[in-house]
Design a protein around this motif. Structure first.
Motif, PDB file in Angstrom:
ATOM      1  N   ASN A 223      50.860  59.784  53.132  1.00 46.69           N
ATOM      2  CA  ASN A 223      49.733  59.027  53.689  1.00 46.69           C
ATOM      3  C   ASN A 223      50.213  58.174  54.870  1.00 46.69           C
ATOM      4  O   ASN A 223      51.314  57.625  54.801  1.00 46.69           O
ATOM      5  CB  ASN A 223      49.123  58.121  52.618  1.00 46.69           C
ATOM      6  CG  ASN A 223      48.403  58.904  51.545  1.00 46.69           C
ATOM      7  OD1 ASN A 223      47.784  59.919  51.820  1.00 46.69           O
ATOM      8  ND2 ASN A 223      48.492  58.442  50.310  1.00 46.69           N
ATOM      9  N   PRO A 224      49.451  58.070  55.952  1.00 44.29           N
ATOM     10  CA  PRO A 224      48.051  58.454  56.134  1.00 44.29           C
ATOM     11  C   PRO A 224      47.837  59.854  56.722  1.00 44.29           C
ATOM     12  O   PRO A 224      46.732  60.174  57.151  1.00 44.29           O
ATOM     13  CB  PRO A 224      47.568  57.398  57.145  1.00 44.29           C
ATOM     14  CG  PRO A 224      48.750  57.198  58.030  1.00 44.29           C
ATOM     15  CD  PRO A 224      49.956  57.294  57.104  1.00 44.29           C
ATOM     16  N   TRP A 225      48.876  60.682  56.726  1.00 50.53           N
ATOM     17  CA  TRP A 225      48.715  62.024  57.283  1.00 50.53           C
ATOM     18  C   TRP A 225      47.900  62.905  56.331  1.00 50.53           C
ATOM     19  O   TRP A 225      47.925  62.738  55.114  1.00 50.53           O
ATOM     20  CB  TRP A 225      50.070  62.663  57.542  1.00 50.53           C
ATOM     21  CG  TRP A 225      50.795  62.078  58.713  1.00 50.53           C
ATOM     22  CD1 TRP A 225      50.642  62.417  60.030  1.00 50.53           C
ATOM     23  CD2 TRP A 225      51.817  61.070  58.692  1.00 50.53           C
ATOM     24  NE1 TRP A 225      51.490  61.676  60.826  1.00 50.53           N
ATOM     25  CE2 TRP A 225      52.228  60.832  60.035  1.00 50.53           C
ATOM     26  CE3 TRP A 225      52.425  60.326  57.673  1.00 50.53           C
ATOM     27  CZ2 TRP A 225      53.210  59.911  60.379  1.00 50.53           C
ATOM     28  CZ3 TRP A 225      53.390  59.395  58.021  1.00 50.53           C
ATOM     29  CH2 TRP A 225      53.773  59.198  59.351  1.00 50.53           C
ATOM     30  N   LYS A 226      47.219  63.874  56.909  1.00 48.76           N
ATOM     31  CA  LYS A 226      46.440  64.840  56.143  1.00 48.76           C
ATOM     32  C   LYS A 226      47.135  66.193  56.050  1.00 48.76           C
ATOM     33  O   LYS A 226      46.766  67.040  55.236  1.00 48.76           O
ATOM     34  CB  LYS A 226      45.046  65.024  56.763  1.00 48.76           C
ATOM     35  CG  LYS A 226      44.246  63.736  56.876  1.00 48.76           C
ATOM     36  CD  LYS A 226      44.003  63.099  55.526  1.00 48.76           C
ATOM     37  CE  LYS A 226      43.144  61.845  55.661  1.00 48.76           C
ATOM     38  NZ  LYS A 226      42.982  61.144  54.360  1.00 48.76           N
ATOM     39  N   GLU A 227      48.143  66.406  56.910  1.00 53.69           N
ATOM     40  CA  GLU A 227      48.844  67.683  56.930  1.00 53.69           C
ATOM     41  C   GLU A 227      50.253  67.489  57.462  1.00 53.69           C
ATOM     42  O   GLU A 227      50.566  66.454  58.059  1.00 53.69           O
ATOM     43  CB  GLU A 227      48.101  68.695  57.817  1.00 53.69           C
ATOM     44  CG  GLU A 227      48.035  68.283  59.280  1.00 53.69           C
ATOM     45  CD  GLU A 227      47.369  69.315  60.162  1.00 53.69           C
ATOM     46  OE1 GLU A 227      46.878  70.314  59.628  1.00 53.69           O
ATOM     47  OE2 GLU A 227      47.357  69.128  61.393  1.00 53.69           O
ATOM     48  N   TRP A 228      51.105  68.465  57.234  1.00 51.87           N
ATOM     49  CA  TRP A 228      52.451  68.456  57.796  1.00 51.87           C
ATOM     50  C   TRP A 228      52.546  69.524  58.872  1.00 51.87           C
ATOM     51  O   TRP A 228      51.896  70.565  58.800  1.00 51.87           O
ATOM     52  CB  TRP A 228      53.499  68.699  56.718  1.00 51.87           C
ATOM     53  CG  TRP A 228      53.334  69.983  55.944  1.00 51.87           C
ATOM     54  CD1 TRP A 228      52.538  70.190  54.847  1.00 51.87           C
ATOM     55  CD2 TRP A 228      53.969  71.250  56.218  1.00 51.87           C
ATOM     56  NE1 TRP A 228      52.638  71.491  54.411  1.00 51.87           N
ATOM     57  CE2 TRP A 228      53.509  72.171  55.235  1.00 51.87           C
ATOM     58  CE3 TRP A 228      54.864  71.700  57.167  1.00 51.87           C
ATOM     59  CZ2 TRP A 228      53.924  73.496  55.190  1.00 51.87           C
ATOM     60  CZ3 TRP A 228      55.277  73.026  57.134  1.00 51.87           C
ATOM     61  CH2 TRP A 228      54.816  73.907  56.152  1.00 51.87           C
ATOM     62  N   LYS A 229      53.378  69.242  59.881  1.00 50.28           N
ATOM     63  CA  LYS A 229      53.671  70.240  60.915  1.00 50.28           C
ATOM     64  C   LYS A 229      55.024  70.901  60.666  1.00 50.28           C
ATOM     65  O   LYS A 229      55.186  72.103  60.853  1.00 50.28           O
ATOM     66  CB  LYS A 229      53.650  69.597  62.302  1.00 50.28           C
ATOM     67  CG  LYS A 229      52.282  69.183  62.781  1.00 50.28           C
ATOM     68  CD  LYS A 229      51.356  70.374  62.960  1.00 50.28           C
ATOM     69  CE  LYS A 229      50.000  69.947  63.495  1.00 50.28           C
ATOM     70  NZ  LYS A 229      49.072  71.095  63.592  1.00 50.28           N
TER      71      LYS A 229
END
Length: 266
Positions: A223-229
């Protein structure tokens, strides 16, 4: 020596795929060049790839290194096609340059290989000074270079980032890098540290996430990310007596180029 190291890298990445076809390619290359692949110690069941329900062809693999693993670049000859990208340490704090950074950079740039160069962030150093130092050492980035990258995590010797002021300073660093390079930088962190320190700072979500999440079938989203790269699957993928970091990009090589191009601020 060059030929042997190159094959190690082929086998390293191929062994992490769930795709039998890709594993077969790596094994065939090893046999063709006369390398005994059994000397590579790895266990793909212990270091799993992306979610097995996903199509392995939709992911690409790479490695990240510092001077501790310099021989993998310095003596490898051409990096095999099964490794799509290489990420190297560039700088740390206000003054430290990784001893192998320039050699690694020159070598990878000569190949026009997808490559990135990261800064290890020290929370007790000035964020703007660190950004300016990193920018100076990084130099010009090319179309095949990943955006700037900052590594932030807990480390010993008083350099750990533990408080709210540290997160505010990190945002200053990232904003300064944006201003200096005209690109949106990548944030690397591990899932444990990340979930302890980032959730209260939604501003970090604009920066692509490279997360270290080991020994799992899917990475933990911080969090606060919604996805990983990018996902660092393991820091202990064995090659003989040595270990190396193995990474996944959430997309194809074509999408990686799109990701690089889209990092530039309009």
């Amino acid at each position: 020596m060059k030929k042997g190291i190159a094959v190690i890298l082929v086998t390293l990445v191929a062994g992490a795929h769930y795709s039998n076809k890709i594993q077969s390619i790596g094994h065939n290359i090893a046999e063709t060049l006369g390398f005994v692949s059994d000397t590579v110690s790895c266990d793909s069941s212990y270091y799993p790839g992306p979610n097995p329900t996903d199509d392995p062809s939709e992911f690409i693999y790479g490695i990240d290194i510092s001077h501790w693993q310099n021989s993998l670049i310095r003596t490898a000859g051409d990096v095999p096609d099964t490794i799509s990208f290489v990420i190297c340490k560039a700088t740390e704090g206000n003054t430290y340059v990784d001893p192998e950074f320039k050699k690694n950079r020159n070598y990878l740039d000569s190949l026009k290989k997808f490559s990135g160069y990261y800064h290890f962030y020290r929370c007790n150093d000035s964020p703007r000074t660190q950004a300016q130092f990193y920018f100076k050492e990084l130099g010009k980035l090319y179309s095949f270079n990943l955006p700037p990258i900052v590594d932030v995590e807990t480390v010993p010797k008083g350099y750990q980032c533990n408080c709210d002021n540290d997160m505010d300073s990190l945002l200053i660093f990232l904003q300064e890098i944006e201003n200096l390079t005209g690109q949106v930088p990548i944030v690397y962190t591990n899932s444990s540290f990340g979930n302890d320190h980032f959730p209260l700072y939604p501003a970090f979500a604009k920066y692509p996430l490279w997360v270290a999440s080991w020994g799992v079938k899917q990475p933990t989203i911080v969090n606060p990310w919604k996805e990983w790269k990018f996902w660092q699957m393991t820091d202990h993928y064995a090659i003989g007596n040595d270990s190396i970091d193995l990474d996944v990009f959430h997309g194809t090589e074509k999408y990686l180029q799109t990701f690089i191009d889209s990092s530039y601020i309009n």
